[in-house]
Design an enzyme around this catalytic site. Sequence first.
Site, PDB file in Angstrom:
ATOM      1  N   TYR A   1       2.227   3.079 -13.155  1.00 50.01           N
ATOM      2  CA  TYR A   1       1.783   3.070 -11.760  1.00 50.01           C
ATOM      3  C   TYR A   1       1.038   4.366 -11.421  1.00 50.01           C
ATOM      4  O   TYR A   1      -0.064   4.343 -10.859  1.00 50.01           O
ATOM      5  CB  TYR A   1       3.013   2.910 -10.863  1.00 50.01           C
ATOM      6  CG  TYR A   1       2.761   3.003  -9.381  1.00 50.01           C
ATOM      7  CD1 TYR A   1       2.312   1.906  -8.649  1.00 50.01           C
ATOM      8  CD2 TYR A   1       2.992   4.195  -8.681  1.00 50.01           C
ATOM      9  CE1 TYR A   1       2.097   1.999  -7.279  1.00 50.01           C
ATOM     10  CE2 TYR A   1       2.785   4.295  -7.318  1.00 50.01           C
ATOM     11  CZ  TYR A   1       2.334   3.185  -6.618  1.00 50.01           C
ATOM     12  OH  TYR A   1       2.118   3.292  -5.261  1.00 50.01           O
TER      13      TYR A   1
ATOM     14  N   SER B   1      -1.877   7.132  -3.996  1.00 49.55           N
ATOM     15  CA  SER B   1      -0.474   7.503  -3.798  1.00 49.55           C
ATOM     16  C   SER B   1      -0.329   8.991  -4.091  1.00 49.55           C
ATOM     17  O   SER B   1      -1.116   9.554  -4.866  1.00 49.55           O
ATOM     18  CB  SER B   1       0.418   6.716  -4.767  1.00 49.55           C
ATOM     19  OG  SER B   1       1.731   7.265  -4.785  1.00 49.55           O
TER      20      SER B   1
HETATM   21  P1  NAD Z   1       3.715  -4.221   0.053  1.00 51.58           P
HETATM   22  O1  NAD Z   1       4.552  -4.880  -0.961  1.00 51.58           O
HETATM   23  O2  NAD Z   1       4.002  -4.523   1.458  1.00 51.58           O
HETATM   24  O3  NAD Z   1       2.185  -4.480  -0.224  1.00 51.58           O
HETATM   25  C1  NAD Z   1       1.664  -4.629  -1.524  1.00 51.58           C
HETATM   26  C2  NAD Z   1       0.873  -5.903  -1.540  1.00 51.58           C
HETATM   27  O4  NAD Z   1       0.159  -6.011  -2.770  1.00 51.58           O
HETATM   28  C3  NAD Z   1       1.710  -7.163  -1.458  1.00 51.58           C
HETATM   29  O5  NAD Z   1       1.952  -7.527  -0.128  1.00 51.58           O
HETATM   30  C4  NAD Z   1       0.851  -8.178  -2.183  1.00 51.58           C
HETATM   31  O6  NAD Z   1       0.162  -8.988  -1.248  1.00 51.58           O
HETATM   32  C5  NAD Z   1      -0.158  -7.356  -2.944  1.00 51.58           C
HETATM   33  N1  NAD Z   1      -0.177  -7.695  -4.361  1.00 51.58           N
HETATM   34  C6  NAD Z   1       0.583  -7.199  -5.351  1.00 51.58           C
HETATM   35  N2  NAD Z   1       0.254  -7.791  -6.514  1.00 51.58           N
HETATM   36  C7  NAD Z   1      -0.743  -8.670  -6.243  1.00 51.58           C
HETATM   37  C8  NAD Z   1      -1.514  -9.568  -7.024  1.00 51.58           C
HETATM   38  N3  NAD Z   1      -1.336  -9.683  -8.341  1.00 51.58           N
HETATM   39  N4  NAD Z   1      -2.446 -10.333  -6.404  1.00 51.58           N
HETATM   40  C9  NAD Z   1      -2.633 -10.222  -5.071  1.00 51.58           C
HETATM   41  N5  NAD Z   1      -1.948  -9.377  -4.275  1.00 51.58           N
HETATM   42  C10 NAD Z   1      -1.023  -8.610  -4.869  1.00 51.58           C
HETATM   43  O7  NAD Z   1       3.869  -2.646  -0.221  1.00 51.58           O
HETATM   44  P2  NAD Z   1       3.016  -1.383   0.285  1.00 51.58           P
HETATM   45  O8  NAD Z   1       3.883  -0.232  -0.006  1.00 51.58           O
HETATM   46  O9  NAD Z   1       2.497  -1.588   1.636  1.00 51.58           O
HETATM   47  O10 NAD Z   1       1.820  -1.337  -0.755  1.00 51.58           O
HETATM   48  C11 NAD Z   1       0.470  -1.194  -0.365  1.00 51.58           C
HETATM   49  C12 NAD Z   1      -0.168  -0.124  -1.222  1.00 51.58           C
HETATM   50  O11 NAD Z   1       0.403   1.133  -0.910  1.00 51.58           O
HETATM   51  C13 NAD Z   1      -0.014  -0.307  -2.723  1.00 51.58           C
HETATM   52  O12 NAD Z   1      -1.233  -0.021  -3.379  1.00 51.58           O
HETATM   53  C14 NAD Z   1       1.001   0.750  -3.075  1.00 51.58           C
HETATM   54  O13 NAD Z   1       0.885   1.183  -4.404  1.00 51.58           O
HETATM   55  C15 NAD Z   1       0.626   1.836  -2.103  1.00 51.58           C
HETATM   56  N6  NAD Z   1       1.620   2.863  -1.885  1.00 51.58           N
HETATM   57  C16 NAD Z   1       2.814   2.548  -1.331  1.00 51.58           C
HETATM   58  C17 NAD Z   1       3.750   3.554  -1.146  1.00 51.58           C
HETATM   59  C18 NAD Z   1       5.087   3.272  -0.529  1.00 51.58           C
HETATM   60  O14 NAD Z   1       5.949   4.143  -0.551  1.00 51.58           O
HETATM   61  N7  NAD Z   1       5.329   2.083   0.012  1.00 51.58           N
HETATM   62  C19 NAD Z   1       3.460   4.866  -1.527  1.00 51.58           C
HETATM   63  C20 NAD Z   1       2.220   5.144  -2.074  1.00 51.58           C
HETATM   64  C21 NAD Z   1       1.310   4.127  -2.251  1.00 51.58           C
END
Ligand code: NAD
Length: 335
Positions: A240, A227
């Site tokens: 985080y 991130s």
């Molecule tokens: P999202 O909620 O769509 O995806 C996150 C996924 O993590 C969930 O769908 C879930 O399946 C999984 N998850 C969480 N806890 C879990 C557990 N205990 N066991 C199994 N699965 C678990 O959201 P996203 O934003 O697509 O997140 C994907 C990645 O992107 C993450 O690592 C997040 O930190 C990172 N990220 C997101 C953003 C943003 O702005 N959305 C920014 C930077 C990084």
Amino acid sequence: MPDDNSHASSRRQILTGVAAAGLVTAATTGRSGAAAEMAAPTPALVDPENAYPRPPFPQQSQPWPGLAGKMTPRPDHGETSYRGSGRLAGRKALITGGDSGIGRAAAIAYAREGADVAIAYLPQEEPDAREVIALIREAGRKAVALPGDLRDRKYCDALVQRAHRELGGLDILVSNAGRQRHQDSILDISDEQFDETFRTNIYALFYLSKAAIPLMPRGGAIIATASVNAFSPSEILLDYSATKGAIVAFVKSLAKQMVHRGIRVNAVAPGPFWTALQVSGGQTEENIHDFGGETPMGRAGQPAELAPVYVLLASSEASYITGQVYAAAGGTGVE
Ligand code: NAD
Ligand code: MG
């Protein structure tokens, strides 16, 4: 320097060539008709600033882990837009958090690029996961659904073993699942929250990598989702951000270790992307309202806009790229 029109027209010629090459690849690799049709002709030029919704977003909140299917507006994961060109033909990929958000966009893109895909997700996310499984199959590829909780070490091991067995190999590991819960103060972060964030975001990456590496061939790729918070941590995302910094260091170190095994290791560092994680406790309601407005582009990213980065890092075209962190944050990045 060519004028705008000649630049656009030479760009169009290049893109047409790329698309044509994709059709040839589809034909020679014997992909199904459905997959081949997805290799379309010239893509339209996109105005990046105005390509997607800008804030304000409607107020909304869901219980964790949230469903993409219940968000307003629904995120764009590339369901109707991503066109493959055979860049991952025959590959076998495991994507954690593949049900929604960034992981779903990667899953759709990988399948349309010709990969068989296993997705991992929490059992509560079955409705989102079903949609992704259907999309992978529509692309003519094998889809494997492997629900479970990544905080459980045994599940991490079993997940990799099952993905390897059911896909008939494992070339690509995308460790993308993540937990994000905002708190104003360190004094509000419980020991349990701290533990859960670290288990989900960094312990799972360690367990999954350890299980996958012995099974991966030379040419394999590991991709972790970090991130921009690894570099410019938000004050309300202390635990985080610490895990995301850890992911960056982990990836850079592992990449060096893996050079002589022929496995590349990279990370993606997204800025604000419109996903379920944000509306299920990841951000304050006020931040959801203005989500993405603080970026130079003034809007949130959509998961579909990250898919090409995951495709590049997984593909053999990236053979000299390892130990890198790729940002996509609407005008800022890894600074
Ligand atoms: P999202 O909620 O769509 O995806 C996150 C996924 O993590 C969930 O769908 C879930 O399946 C999984 N998850 C969480 N806890 C879990 C557990 N205990 N066991 C199994 N699965 C678990 O959201 P996203 O934003 O697509 O997140 C994907 C990645 O992107 C993450 O690592 C997040 O930190 C990172 N990220 C997101 C953003 C943003 O702005 N959305 C920014 C930077 C990084
Ligand atoms: Mg989800």
